[in-house]
Design an enzyme around this catalytic site. Structure first.
Site, PDB file in Angstrom:
ATOM      1  N   CYS A  15      48.630   8.269  50.263  1.00 13.48           N
ATOM      2  CA  CYS A  15      48.056   7.340  49.293  1.00 13.48           C
ATOM      3  C   CYS A  15      49.120   6.961  48.262  1.00 13.48           C
ATOM      4  O   CYS A  15      50.247   7.432  48.284  1.00 13.48           O
ATOM      5  CB  CYS A  15      46.847   7.975  48.601  1.00 13.48           C
ATOM      6  SG  CYS A  15      47.307   9.274  47.429  1.00 13.48           S
ATOM      7  N   HIS A  42      46.397  16.652  46.536  1.00 11.83           N
ATOM      8  CA  HIS A  42      46.419  16.092  47.888  1.00 11.83           C
ATOM      9  C   HIS A  42      47.336  16.944  48.749  1.00 11.83           C
ATOM     10  O   HIS A  42      48.226  17.643  48.240  1.00 11.83           O
ATOM     11  CB  HIS A  42      46.916  14.650  47.854  1.00 11.83           C
ATOM     12  CG  HIS A  42      45.966  13.712  47.206  1.00 11.83           C
ATOM     13  ND1 HIS A  42      45.965  12.353  47.471  1.00 11.83           N
ATOM     14  CD2 HIS A  42      44.966  13.904  46.309  1.00 11.83           C
ATOM     15  CE1 HIS A  42      45.017  11.762  46.771  1.00 11.83           C
ATOM     16  NE2 HIS A  42      44.403  12.679  46.054  1.00 11.83           N
ATOM     17  N   GLU A  97      49.865  16.223  50.596  1.00 11.18           N
ATOM     18  CA  GLU A  97      51.296  15.937  50.448  1.00 11.18           C
ATOM     19  C   GLU A  97      51.869  16.546  49.173  1.00 11.18           C
ATOM     20  O   GLU A  97      52.962  17.124  49.189  1.00 11.18           O
ATOM     21  CB  GLU A  97      51.541  14.419  50.434  1.00 11.18           C
ATOM     22  CG  GLU A  97      51.128  13.693  51.699  1.00 11.18           C
ATOM     23  CD  GLU A  97      49.702  13.155  51.661  1.00 11.18           C
ATOM     24  OE1 GLU A  97      49.454  12.138  52.327  1.00 11.18           O
ATOM     25  OE2 GLU A  97      48.839  13.755  50.984  1.00 11.18           O
ATOM     26  N   CYS A 155      50.672   9.971  46.368  1.00 14.83           N
ATOM     27  CA  CYS A 155      51.528  10.799  47.223  1.00 14.83           C
ATOM     28  C   CYS A 155      52.848  10.109  47.550  1.00 14.83           C
ATOM     29  O   CYS A 155      53.870  10.776  47.697  1.00 14.83           O
ATOM     30  CB  CYS A 155      50.774  11.187  48.480  1.00 14.83           C
ATOM     31  SG  CYS A 155      49.379  12.283  48.114  1.00 14.83           S
TER      32      CYS A 155
END
Length: 193
Positions: free
Chosen positions: A116, A84, A86, A119
């Site tokens: 999410c 992801h 992040e 993250c």
């Protein structure tokens, strides 16, 4: 519309600032700075998507406004569910600063959508001091159908750990990016349940 024109239209608008959420008393200077960065990230997403990235982009800045790292979601392009934006940007910042603990650098993370569940853990353990995001998880799920995960009271949990959070910054612009990504038929990955 040019980026600076868009920023000037959005920032004075009370409706724009009324939707902001935070785990501290809202500081308009922080919102203005975050909006500038997030709107820039959103304007760059089309290029990242064309290169195979997912529709999320994150950047980490130090307290003086220096960019430390910027990366996009690379789950599909690199074949790894953990990639992801992040997580990628935290790894890039740690590499740039040659450390696994970012806490002494007083860094802020800016991202085009609410982090999410996965993250949030990465952010908490990285030492990031502040998180600024655009599109809230509820809207991400409605637009993309991606499962953001179970995140009870995360604003308060971050506050307990000294991590400032601001959200819903330039949300409408962020939603346009997500809607375009889905409409153009790009992959929104999901594990089968």
């Amino acid at each position: 519309m040019k980026f600076n024109s868009l920023l000037n239209l959005l920032l004075p608008n009370k409706k724009y600032s009324a939707n902001i959420v935070a785990n501290e008393k809202i500081n308009t200077q922080k919102v203005k700075k975050a909006a500038k960065i997030i709107l820039q990230l959103q304007s760059e997403m089309k290029d990242y998507i064309a290169q195979g990235s997912g529709p999320f982009l994150a950047a980490i800045y130090d307290e003086k406004g220096n960019l430390i790292a910027k990366t996009a979601n690379s789950v599909v392009s690199e074949g790894c569910s953990n990639n992801h934006a992040e997580v990628n940007v935290i790894k890039a910042a740690e590499k740039a600063l040659n450390t696994y603990d970012l806490s002494s650098y007083n860094l802020s993370l800016y991202v085009t959508s609410e982090p999410c569940m996965m993250c949030l853990g990465a952010i908490m353990w990285s030492g990031i001091k502040a998180v600024y995001y655009s599109v809230p998880s509820k809207r991400v799920e409605e637009i993309t159908h991606f499962d953001e995960g179970f995140k009870p009271n995360w604003f308060e949990e971050f506050k307990k750990r000294g991590i400032t959070v601001y959200g819903n910054i330039a949300q409408a612009e962020g939603e346009k990016v997500l809607k375009s990504y889905v409409a153009d038929g790009y992959t929104v990955y999901q594990p089968e349940r």
